[in-house]
Design an enzyme around this catalytic site. Structure first.
Site, PDB file in Angstrom:
ATOM      1  N   ALA A   1      44.603  44.116  44.283  1.00 47.05           N
ATOM      2  CA  ALA A   1      43.740  42.971  44.017  1.00 47.05           C
ATOM      3  C   ALA A   1      43.908  42.643  42.543  1.00 47.05           C
ATOM      4  O   ALA A   1      43.580  43.452  41.669  1.00 47.05           O
ATOM      5  CB  ALA A   1      42.289  43.313  44.328  1.00 47.05           C
ATOM      6  N   SER A   2      44.451  41.488  42.248  1.00 49.22           N
ATOM      7  CA  SER A   2      44.774  41.139  40.862  1.00 49.22           C
ATOM      8  C   SER A   2      43.511  41.028  40.014  1.00 49.22           C
ATOM      9  O   SER A   2      42.413  40.752  40.515  1.00 49.22           O
ATOM     10  CB  SER A   2      45.529  39.813  40.814  1.00 49.22           C
ATOM     11  OG  SER A   2      46.738  39.903  41.527  1.00 49.22           O
ATOM     12  N   ALA A   3      43.677  41.236  38.701  1.00 47.31           N
ATOM     13  CA  ALA A   3      42.562  41.065  37.779  1.00 47.31           C
ATOM     14  C   ALA A   3      42.067  39.621  37.847  1.00 47.31           C
ATOM     15  O   ALA A   3      42.866  38.678  37.909  1.00 47.31           O
ATOM     16  CB  ALA A   3      43.007  41.401  36.357  1.00 47.31           C
TER      17      ALA A   3
END
Length: 385
Positions: A98-100
């Protein structure tokens, strides 16, 4: 427990302090709870760049803190072959995350989606960005492709829990999904070395394609392309973006057998960290001019501490090499295998960039056509590679 509005607003404030966040993205962050898309157990990045295990059952406060902070959360190792709870050094390569939120906000700003736009997303992951896009452009307008069925199945559950509908496809995102074309926007959430022309073919004129361009030399770069009526696309690199590579564009895991007759041991007086720590504009220029990739880091061997820069050629895997920096040295050891003089190529490219006035990343651009892609400086007719 569920996310409070204070947690969400704190996340938005944290992201706003790092990147510019558009109003439609703020509203999407408020409407689409991130915690619905984060697994009970994952690996969160620490401020030092390491991973730590977050476990909702074992330490719920830590889990919620990670979810509603600007940190990426690794959700898969080695395409699922390594258990996510294994945080020992070198335990596995991160293959989904889950990307920043700040990274997500940056790509959405460059993408500039509008209500009613038809969006193709490449790389569903947890499904959070597909959910954000659905909130922005409307239900039924987002098609998201994920190569890993297990990840895609979980994303479908996450979207259902959030009450949002996107069309989810299991397949190779490099091929796009022509059944829903033409698209107004293409949102890519995996690293790309070569832009697939299929994406352009499936876009209408004026469509925007945003992707993490990761040629493999130094840092990664966001790339924003606009599709033109002749079927080509042109664009620039508005900022930083670095994602896990698209599976079909990964480098081979193992080098082929070395040609022992073509090994070379040399020295250089140039500090290899000059190349390794060069600005993003230099990285772009070197990647375009040489086609080489690099990786570096500080470590130790039997002689003590050193910085080692590795160079390799995806087009010619028999050619690779290393350059070592040691404290108090005036000459640095070069080891090269294969026929290409990799260190000479890299330094020549670096000093060409210097001779151009050390242009920054924002001065470079790319044109993509059916014949391939070209990187240019300032104007499309000034092609460098």
């Amino acid at each position: 427990m569920t996310a409070s509005s204070a947690m969400v607003e704190a996340l938005i404030a944290e992201v706003s302090a790092i990147v510019q966040i558009e109003e439609h993205t703020r509203q999407a962050f408020r409407a689409v709870p991130r915690h619905l898309f984060i697994p009970p157990v994952g690996q969160a990045f620490t401020p030092e760049g390491d991973h730590r295990l977050i476990d909702r059952d074992a330490d719920p406060d830590d889990w919620w803190s990670a979810v509603y902070s600007d940190t990426s959360v690794v959700t898969q190792l080695d395409d699922g072959a390594t258990d996510i709870t294994d945080i020992t050094e070198g335990a596995g390569e991160c293959t989904s995350s889950a990307s920043a939120p700040s990274t997500v906000a940056d790509l959405l700003r460059w993408l500039d989606p509008l209500s009613g736009h038809r969006v193709l997303e490449v790389g569903t992951g947890t499904g959070w960005s597909a959910a954000l896009l659905t909130h922005i452009v409307g239900a039924g307008h987002v098609t998201s492709i994920e190569v890993d069925r297990t990840i895609a199945d979980q994303a479908a559950k996450n979207l259902a829990a959030a009450g949002l509908h996107a069309r989810l496809i299991v397949g190779d995102g490099a091929e796009g999904f022509p059944d829903q074309a033409p698209y107004d926007r293409v949102h890519v959430t995996c690293g790309v070395r070569t832009v697939p022309y299929a994406w352009l073919e499936q876009c209408r004129p004026g469509a925007v394609i945003v992707l993490p361009y990761c040629p493999g030399f130094g840092t990664g770069h966001g790339l924003r392309l606009v599709v033109t009526p002749d079927g080509s696309a042109h664009g620039r690199f508005p900022g930083f973006a670095s994602y896990m590579m698209m599976r079909s564009q990964r480098e081979p895991a193992d080098l082929p057998p070395r040609d022992l007759d073509a090994e070379h041991r040399l020295t250089t007086t140039m500090d290899p960290r000059t190349i390794a720590f060069a600005p993003p504009g230099a990285d772009l220029a070197i990647a375009a001019l040489t086609g080489l990739t690099s990786v570096g880091g500080y470590t130790e061997d039997e002689e003590g501490g050193l910085y080692r820069l590795w160079l390799s050629s995806p087009a010619d895997p028999y050619s690779w090499g290393t350059v070592k920096w040691r404290p108090h040295s005036t000459d640095y050891d070069i080891y090269q295998a294969g026929d290409r003089p990799l260190w000479d190529e890299v330094t020549d490219a670096y000093f060409r960039w210097v001779s151009w006035g050390k242009p920054g990343r924002e001065r470079f651009g790319m044109t993509v056509t059916e014949e391939g892609q070209r990187v240019w400086l300032d104007m499309p007719d000034q092609v460098i590679g």
